[in-house]
Design a protein around this motif. Structure first.
Motif, mmCIF file in Angstrom:
data_model
loop_
_atom_site.group_PDB
_atom_site.id
_atom_site.type_symbol
_atom_site.label_atom_id
_atom_site.label_comp_id
_atom_site.label_asym_id
_atom_site.label_seq_id
_atom_site.Cartn_x
_atom_site.Cartn_y
_atom_site.Cartn_z
ATOM 1 N N PHE A 218 0.824 -1.200 0.000
ATOM 2 C CA PHE A 218 0.000 0.000 0.000
ATOM 3 C C PHE A 218 0.865 1.259 0.000
ATOM 4 O O PHE A 218 0.350 2.373 0.129
ATOM 5 N N SER A 219 2.186 1.094 -0.141
ATOM 6 C CA SER A 219 3.105 2.231 -0.049
ATOM 7 C C SER A 219 3.162 3.068 -1.318
ATOM 8 O O SER A 219 3.481 4.253 -1.246
ATOM 9 N N LYS A 220 2.893 2.481 -2.465
ATOM 10 C CA LYS A 220 3.122 3.165 -3.733
ATOM 11 C C LYS A 220 1.839 3.809 -4.264
ATOM 12 O O LYS A 220 1.519 4.935 -3.926
ATOM 13 N N ALA A 221 1.077 3.111 -5.082
ATOM 14 C CA ALA A 221 -0.098 3.722 -5.686
ATOM 15 C C ALA A 221 -1.139 4.142 -4.645
ATOM 16 O O ALA A 221 -1.869 5.117 -4.841
ATOM 17 N N HIS A 222 -1.198 3.419 -3.523
ATOM 18 C CA HIS A 222 -2.179 3.753 -2.492
ATOM 19 C C HIS A 222 -1.725 4.913 -1.607
ATOM 20 O O HIS A 222 -2.511 5.403 -0.782
ATOM 21 N N GLY A 223 -0.465 5.337 -1.728
ATOM 22 C CA GLY A 223 0.005 6.525 -1.028
ATOM 23 C C GLY A 223 0.075 6.386 0.481
ATOM 24 O O GLY A 223 -0.128 7.368 1.203
ATOM 25 N N MET A 224 0.394 5.188 0.974
ATOM 26 C CA MET A 224 0.420 4.960 2.417
ATOM 27 C C MET A 224 1.783 4.456 2.892
ATOM 28 O O MET A 224 1.874 3.610 3.784
ATOM 29 N N ALA A 225 2.851 4.998 2.332
ATOM 30 C CA ALA A 225 4.190 4.521 2.686
ATOM 31 C C ALA A 225 4.469 4.652 4.179
ATOM 32 O O ALA A 225 5.115 3.783 4.777
ATOM 33 N N GLY A 226 3.991 5.730 4.791
ATOM 34 C CA GLY A 226 4.245 5.945 6.203
ATOM 35 C C GLY A 226 3.469 5.021 7.117
ATOM 36 O O GLY A 226 3.799 4.908 8.299
ATOM 37 N N ALA A 227 2.442 4.361 6.596
ATOM 38 C CA ALA A 227 1.649 3.440 7.412
ATOM 39 C C ALA A 227 2.302 2.076 7.548
ATOM 40 O O ALA A 227 1.955 1.315 8.442
ATOM 41 N N ARG A 228 3.240 1.745 6.659
ATOM 42 C CA ARG A 228 3.976 0.484 6.677
ATOM 43 C C ARG A 228 3.031 -0.705 6.663
ATOM 44 O O ARG A 228 2.865 -1.423 7.655
ATOM 45 N N ILE A 229 2.412 -0.938 5.522
ATOM 46 C CA ILE A 229 1.519 -2.084 5.398
ATOM 47 C C ILE A 229 1.589 -2.644 3.983
ATOM 48 O O ILE A 229 1.515 -1.915 2.992
ATOM 49 N N GLY A 230 1.764 -3.950 3.900
ATOM 50 C CA GLY A 230 1.820 -4.663 2.631
ATOM 51 C C GLY A 230 1.336 -6.088 2.844
ATOM 52 O O GLY A 230 0.902 -6.458 3.946
ATOM 53 N N TYR A 231 1.412 -6.894 1.805
ATOM 54 C CA TYR A 231 0.941 -8.267 1.942
ATOM 55 C C TYR A 231 1.641 -9.163 0.934
ATOM 56 O O TYR A 231 2.219 -8.696 -0.056
ATOM 57 N N ALA A 232 1.600 -10.465 1.225
ATOM 58 C CA ALA A 232 2.135 -11.469 0.308
ATOM 59 C C ALA A 232 1.055 -12.490 0.022
ATOM 60 O O ALA A 232 0.208 -12.776 0.885
ATOM 61 N N ILE A 233 1.091 -13.043 -1.190
ATOM 62 C CA ILE A 233 0.108 -14.031 -1.631
ATOM 63 C C ILE A 233 0.855 -15.293 -2.042
ATOM 64 O O ILE A 233 1.874 -15.229 -2.744
ATOM 65 N N GLY A 234 0.350 -16.449 -1.605
ATOM 66 C CA GLY A 234 0.993 -17.704 -1.972
ATOM 67 C C GLY A 234 0.169 -18.899 -1.551
ATOM 68 O O GLY A 234 -0.970 -18.765 -1.069
ATOM 69 N N LYS A 235 0.731 -20.065 -1.719
ATOM 70 C CA LYS A 235 0.080 -21.312 -1.329
ATOM 71 C C LYS A 235 -0.205 -21.279 0.172
ATOM 72 O O LYS A 235 0.595 -20.777 0.963
ATOM 73 N N ALA A 236 -1.333 -21.821 0.578
ATOM 74 C CA ALA A 236 -1.777 -21.711 1.962
ATOM 75 C C ALA A 236 -0.736 -22.221 2.952
ATOM 76 O O ALA A 236 -0.490 -21.587 3.988
ATOM 77 N N GLU A 237 -0.115 -23.359 2.659
ATOM 78 C CA GLU A 237 0.877 -23.918 3.578
ATOM 79 C C GLU A 237 2.086 -23.000 3.712
ATOM 80 O O GLU A 237 2.680 -22.876 4.791
ATOM 81 N N LEU A 238 2.467 -22.364 2.624
ATOM 82 C CA LEU A 238 3.593 -21.436 2.643
ATOM 83 C C LEU A 238 3.240 -20.178 3.435
ATOM 84 O O LEU A 238 4.028 -19.694 4.260
ATOM 85 N N ILE A 239 2.042 -19.660 3.213
ATOM 86 C CA ILE A 239 1.599 -18.467 3.922
ATOM 87 C C ILE A 239 1.459 -18.743 5.422
ATOM 88 O O ILE A 239 1.834 -17.904 6.263
ATOM 89 N N LYS A 240 0.942 -19.906 5.784
ATOM 90 C CA LYS A 240 0.754 -20.237 7.201
ATOM 91 C C LYS A 240 2.074 -20.251 7.961
ATOM 92 O O LYS A 240 2.119 -19.958 9.162
ATOM 93 N N SER A 241 3.161 -20.556 7.266
ATOM 94 C CA SER A 241 4.460 -20.611 7.934
ATOM 95 C C SER A 241 4.873 -19.250 8.491
ATOM 96 O O SER A 241 5.644 -19.181 9.458
ATOM 97 N N PHE A 242 4.350 -18.166 7.917
ATOM 98 C CA PHE A 242 4.674 -16.838 8.433
ATOM 99 C C PHE A 242 4.182 -16.662 9.867
ATOM 100 O O PHE A 242 4.763 -15.889 10.637
ATOM 101 N N ASP A 243 3.102 -17.383 10.234
ATOM 102 C CA ASP A 243 2.567 -17.253 11.585
ATOM 103 C C ASP A 243 3.543 -17.747 12.648
ATOM 104 O O ASP A 243 3.424 -17.393 13.819
ATOM 105 N N LYS A 244 4.505 -18.557 12.250
ATOM 106 C CA LYS A 244 5.480 -19.071 13.207
ATOM 107 C C LYS A 244 6.452 -18.002 13.687
ATOM 108 O O LYS A 244 7.028 -18.123 14.770
ATOM 109 N N ILE A 245 6.632 -16.949 12.879
ATOM 110 C CA ILE A 245 7.702 -15.996 13.179
ATOM 111 C C ILE A 245 7.289 -14.532 13.122
ATOM 112 O O ILE A 245 8.007 -13.675 13.629
ATOM 113 N N ARG A 246 6.149 -14.213 12.478
ATOM 114 C CA ARG A 246 5.822 -12.806 12.271
ATOM 115 C C ARG A 246 5.479 -12.135 13.593
ATOM 116 O O ARG A 246 5.083 -12.784 14.565
#
Length: 366
Positions: A218-246
């Motif tokens: 959301f930093s570029k076209a959405h103009g919210m660089a200072g809010a520090r928010i983005g996302y990643a898209i992928g296979k469910a098992e791969l995405i779930k692994s982020f919950d272990k460390i985020r």
């Protein structure tokens, strides 16, 4: 103090010196802040209103599951909410991805001169970086995948459109890269600038593929660089692994609410894309009027070839900064023959247009 051996061996560096740091050192503000690829056109008014309301509830922690935003993003991209992880901008998510896969000595492949924050994370976890040069001012997909296979890399980074050159590949080529990823390797596909790219640039998102993570922001076209928010898209098992460390409370409540409102304001997003396209054209016109060569851009900035070497381009950059115009430049040769100018308001580009010929003259006289 007892740091880890990896941290003990590293210099204390910051990937980017911010304009605020430079302003403090200079003792005055910039006239034009067109170096960090921010959207000077600002966020959606609906996002601003939502964030202002959310500010009264900032005593609450943000939703650690980012539920409402994930549901909206899932509907927007036609995937399941289990295929999305929200984080502290692409920078934060890249850090998590590196942490998931990189131990000391693990090999990671990228392009020489590509986004340095990714490299910062890799070295921070003790990874071994291997690189291939750009070819014709673009990342080289064939060389990059060959390098990754040859060096048995565990991660490979590729941006489309690219930073710092604003170059891009068509979706067919990027899909070839995705299809070429071997077992045991994950592609970090940085699509931060995809909103500005021409049709046919981004491949379809296939969440059944376990070898690719698509990063959006959301930093570029959405103009919210200072809010520090983005996302990643992928296979469910791969995405779930982020919950272990985020950091489960890493995305603040105000940013969550603002991103959700911005996502829903498609008219504002379309207007920003139009304004950026107009600004890119004006930057290119200014460059040509001064005997320089603007490179084609699919991002919200233009790389301008100063038609000399890196030392000359650095002089031009420093002279622009001396004239209160904040711009940046690529960090390695031969890309560093260019300066990089972000899309700006008319007043920003007026300042750039005034300062550029003076900066070029001063650089030539050094």
């Amino acid at each position: 103090m007892h740091f880890t051996p990896t941290v003990e061996s590293l210099p204390s560096v910051v990937p980017f010196v911010g304009p605020e740091t430079q302003e403090r050192a200079r003792g005055r503000k910039f006239r034009a802040r067109i170096g960090a690829n921010e959207s000077v056109f600002g966020p959606s008014p609906r996002a601003v209103e939502a964030m202002q309301h959310a500010a009264t509830e900032v005593w609450k922690y943000g939703d650690p599951e980012n539920h409402d935003l994930k549901q909206a993003l899932a509907a927007f991209h036609g995937v399941g909410s289990q295929n999305i992880v929200v984080g502290e901008g692409i920078d934060g998510l890249l850090g998590y991805a590196v942490r998931l896969f990189v131990d000391p000595g693990v090999t990671v492949a990228t392009s020489l001169g590509a986004y340095p924050t990714f490299n910062f994370h890799v070295t921070g976890y003790g990874g071994r970086l291997v690189t291939v040069p750009y070819r014709d001012d673009r990342e080289d997909p064939a060389a990059l995948i060959a390098l990754a296979k040859r060096e048995a890399a565990r991660l490979v980074y590729f941006a489309n459109p690219d930073n710092p050159m604003a170059s891009w590949w068509d979706a067919t080529t990027v899909q070839w890269l995705i299809d070429s990823i071997p077992e045991g390797l994950v592609l970090c596909l940085d699509e931060a600038y995809s909103d500005f790219a021409p049709p046919g640039t981004t491949p379809a998102i296939d969440v059944s593929n376990p070898h690719v993570l698509h990063f959006r922001t959301f930093s570029k076209a959405h103009g919210m660089a200072g809010a520090r928010i983005g996302y990643a898209i992928g296979k469910a098992e791969l995405i779930k692994s982020f919950d272990k460390i985020r950091n489960h409370f890493g995305v603040n409540r105000i940013a969550q609410v603002g991103a959700l409102a911005s996502l829903q304001d498609t008219a504002h997003l379309a207007s920003i894309v139009e304004k950026v396209a107009a600004a890119r054209e004006r930057i290119a016109t200014i460059a040509r009027a001064n005997g320089l060569k603007p490179l084609p851009s699919a991002a919200n900035f233009v790389a301008i070839d100063c038609c000399n070497d890196g030392a000359f381009a650095r002089c031009v950059l420093s002279e622009l900064i001396a004239r209160d115009v904040f711009v940046r430049m690529p960090g390695v040769s031969p890309l560093d023959r260019c300066i990089r100018v972000s899309a700006g308001l008319p007043s920003d580009l007026d300042a750039f247009e005034e300062a550029l010929p003076q900066a070029l003259s001063a650089a030539a006289g050094r």
